[in-house]
Design a protein around this motif. Structure first.
Motif, PDB file in Angstrom:
ATOM      1  N   ASP A  93       6.332  -4.743  -8.384  1.00  0.00           N
ATOM      2  CA  ASP A  93       7.088  -3.785  -7.576  1.00  0.00           C
ATOM      3  C   ASP A  93       6.337  -2.464  -7.481  1.00  0.00           C
ATOM      4  N   MET A 127       7.182   1.526  -5.700  1.00  0.00           N
ATOM      5  CA  MET A 127       8.254   2.276  -5.040  1.00  0.00           C
ATOM      6  C   MET A 127       7.929   3.756  -4.951  1.00  0.00           C
ATOM      7  N   GLN A 158      10.907   0.607  -1.467  1.00  0.00           N
ATOM      8  CA  GLN A 158      10.354  -0.295  -2.478  1.00  0.00           C
ATOM      9  C   GLN A 158       9.756  -1.520  -1.813  1.00  0.00           C
TER      10      GLN A 158
END
Length: 389
Positions: A47, A49, A382
């Motif tokens: 991830d 973001m 994100q």
């Protein structure tokens, strides 16, 4: 036979007996494993973001996942600019075993780990993080024993999100040890208790003073258009301080559903409301009970709501529009920084490059208001890459 020859012979016999014993042990182990089906699966998820906070820069796990109670508030907007974060902590691995017993039955075991919310590791050099236990349970017939999702949860109605939970404000989300019996859509369980209490001086105290487990009962009805799940929770709220014992009973109800509307689209609804529901919703954004200055101990009422729509563009891509909220009834004397209400909205797009590999992008806006009337918000973009195996 001289002494040297005897020693050599003894060593040879010892080596032969050791090899024989190990061979027998390996044969027995192989026979045991041969009777048990062992599966290993999980996913690797990365991830990244960019988050813009109206107050402060985001604290603790808020930099990795959305946590409603950590949306910072203040009398003035002290925006310090955006923050970029990237991690692979959500990656997880899972072992599932199935052992046939008694001819027709079997025992199933599950052991699962990921790397979120652990104390080890930092971002300075190696980004190394220790695993944490998620699930550890066994199933035999209609019985489940061990740590897994709370019976009050509806996994079939969880939203399709790039964030870890996606409807964190308004969804029942708890993992804990329990014993559960399920039959014909009905489930009843005794689950590990825990009480969080607020006072006039302290925002949240974790008491660990419960003497009885939480009682949960649910019924799931499956239909041609989806399913609907009804649930009830009865729990003891307990706090011991200065040789005084305070107890109260919390009672709450839940309703959740996934409604298929054709062409792969669906609507997902979750509502949970009651007294003392506390840690079961909003990742414990609300306490279960409050102790005022006069010694009155009472359950805190809260209502959690989630509504989501999933649209399938084609067999490899989909989008979700999501709204989630938590409203907490405040009691006079509560610490001002406690959550009064919080909500989040998000929209995403998820594309499968191949069957096991997907890419996702999601925009989130969240706003929180505290008991003293201060508020704050967060905007986040994100992106993620996920490989299921």
């Amino acid at each position: 036979m001289n002494t040297l020859e005897r020693k050599t012979l003894n060593k040879t016999l010892l080596a032969v007996s050791t090899i024989t014993a190990l061979t027998q042990l390996q044969t027995a182990s192989a026979a045991n494993i041969a009777g048990t089906d062992v599966k290993f699966n999980g996913y690797i998820k990365v991830d990244a973001m960019y988050s813009d906070y109206s107050n402060g820069e985001g604290i603790g796990p808020m930099r990795d996942i959305y946590v409603p109670s950590l949306v910072q508030t203040g009398a003035e907007d002290d925006d310090l600019g955006g923050r970029f974060d990237a991690h692979a902590k959500q990656s997880r691995f899972r072992f599932t075993t199935n052992t046939p017993v008694d001819g027709e039955n079997s025992v199933t075991g599950v052991l699962e780990f990921d790397f979120l919310l652990t104390s080890g590791g930092d971002e300075r050099v190696s980004n190394s993080y220790v695993p944490r236990l998620r699930h550890a349970y066994l199933q035999y017939g209609n019985w489940l024993v061990g740590q897994t999702w709370s019976t009050i949860m509806d996994l079939g109605a969880l939203v399709d999100s790039v964030d870890f939970i996606g409807t964190t404000d308004g969804v029942a989300f708890t993992r804990q040890p329990q014993i559960r019996y399920t039959n014909n859509g009905f489930s009843i369980a005794l689950e590990n208790p825990e009480t969080t209490v607020g006072t006039t001086e302290t925002a949240q105290i974790t008491t660990d003073d419960n003497s009885v487990p939480d009682l949960i009962a649910t019924y799931t009805m499956k239909t041609g258009w989806g399913h609907v799940k009804f649930g009830g929770l009865v729990r003891q709220l307990a706090y011991e301080i200065a040789e005084e014992d305070y107890t109260e009973t919390g009672v709450s109800l839940s309703l959740s559903s996934r409604i298929n509307i054709g062409n792969g689209d669906d609507i997902r609804i979750q509502v949970a409301s009651g007294s003392g529901i506390g840690r079961y919703v909003g990742v414990n954004a609300a306490n279960g009970a409050f102790l005022n200055a006069e010694g009155k101990f009472e359950a805190v009422d809260a209502t959690a709501v989630t509504l989501a729509y999933r649209h399938t563009w084609n067999e490899r891509s989909r989008s979700n529009i999501i709204f989630s909220s938590l409203d907490v009834d405040t009691i006079e004397g509560m610490v001002g920084s406690l959550t009064n209400d919080v909500y989040s909205t998000r929209i995403n797009y998820i594309q499968h490059i191949t069957a096991p590999l997907s890419l996702g992008i999601e925009y989130t806006y969240a706003k929180r208001e505290t008991v003293n009337g201060f508020d704050g918000d967060m905007s986040r973009v994100q992106v993620s890459a996920r490989y299921d195996f």
